[in-house]
Design an enzyme around this catalytic site. Structure first.
Site, short mmCIF file in Angstrom:
data_model
loop_
_atom_site.label_atom_id
_atom_site.label_comp_id
_atom_site.label_asym_id
_atom_site.label_seq_id
_atom_site.Cartn_x
_atom_site.Cartn_y
_atom_site.Cartn_z
N SER A 199 8.96 17.68 -4.15
CA SER A 199 9.73 18.85 -3.76
C SER A 199 11.23 18.52 -3.74
O SER A 199 11.78 18.12 -4.75
CB SER A 199 9.21 19.34 -2.40
OG SER A 199 9.75 20.58 -2.05
N HIS A 201 7.98 21.76 -7.53
CA HIS A 201 7.39 23.09 -7.31
C HIS A 201 8.50 24.04 -6.86
O HIS A 201 9.64 23.64 -6.67
CB HIS A 201 6.23 23.05 -6.32
CG HIS A 201 6.61 22.65 -4.92
ND1 HIS A 201 5.68 22.48 -3.93
CD2 HIS A 201 7.80 22.38 -4.33
CE1 HIS A 201 6.28 22.13 -2.80
NE2 HIS A 201 7.57 22.07 -3.03
#
EC number: 3.4.21.92
Length: 194
Positions: free
Chosen positions: A98, A123
């Site tokens: 992330s 993501h």
């Protein structure tokens, strides 16, 4: 609370005791471990600014082992990495997921590394909203803006086009170090300290 080891350094003037992170900072090494939040970001930003003041022409090494965290906290680190004069070399140890992966890819071009058994995951930003319909719309608009900003930066850093980044960040996208290198998130998989 985790244990933080201390090291003793002997000099001609006697002995000096450092916690391990302070000792690493003397060698221009910053450790970014765990969740990225405002407190962690403030510490990393302060260390980056301190090291720039110490020597603006010498590289800084940011070791990352993080599952990610708060987008705005990560962006404060990202902006500072770009604001300061020294190159920031990024090295993934363990995982960079992330916002951790975003910061890994934000190192100076040619100086973004990963150890071979690390994993990297990208993501879209996560968020939630509660309240009246208007409040939820405001939050949805803001998370879409953040998503577009992050995807645009990732496209620039990786050489992938925006549509590819948008598709590849739609869900959790795990990569090995080699896959992350092929994708453009890092420049090299390293096995020995350079």
């Amino acid at each position: 609370m985790s244990y933080i080891p201390y090291v003793v350094e002997k000099t001609g003037r006697g002995e000096r005791s450092y916690d391990i992170y302070s000792r690493l900072l003397k060698d221009r090494i910053i450790m970014l471990s765990g969740e990225i939040n405002d407190a962690v970001a403030s510490t990393v930003v302060a260390q980056l600014l301190f090291l720039e003041a110490e020597d603006p022409d010498k590289d800084i090494y940011l070791y990352i082992n993080s599952p990610g965290g708060v987008v705005t906290s990560g962006m404060s680190i990202f902006d500072t990495m770009n604001y300061i004069k020294p190159d920031v070399c990024t090295i993934c140890i363990g995982q960079a997921a992330s916002m951790g992966a975003f910061l890994l890819s934000s190192g100076a071009k040619g100086k973004r590394y990963s150890l071979p058994n690390s994993r990297i995951m990208i993501h879209q930003p996560l968020g939630g909203a509660r309240g009246q319909a208007t409040d939820i719309q405001i939050q949805a608009k803001e998370i879409q803006r953040l998503k577009d900003t992050l995807n645009g930066i990732l496209a620039s850093q990786t050489g992938q086009d925006f549509a590819t980044i948008e598709k590849d960040t739609d869900r959790d996208n795990f990569m090995s170090a080699e896959e992350a290198c092929s994708y453009g998130l890092i420049d090299e998989v390293i096995t020995k300290h350079k």
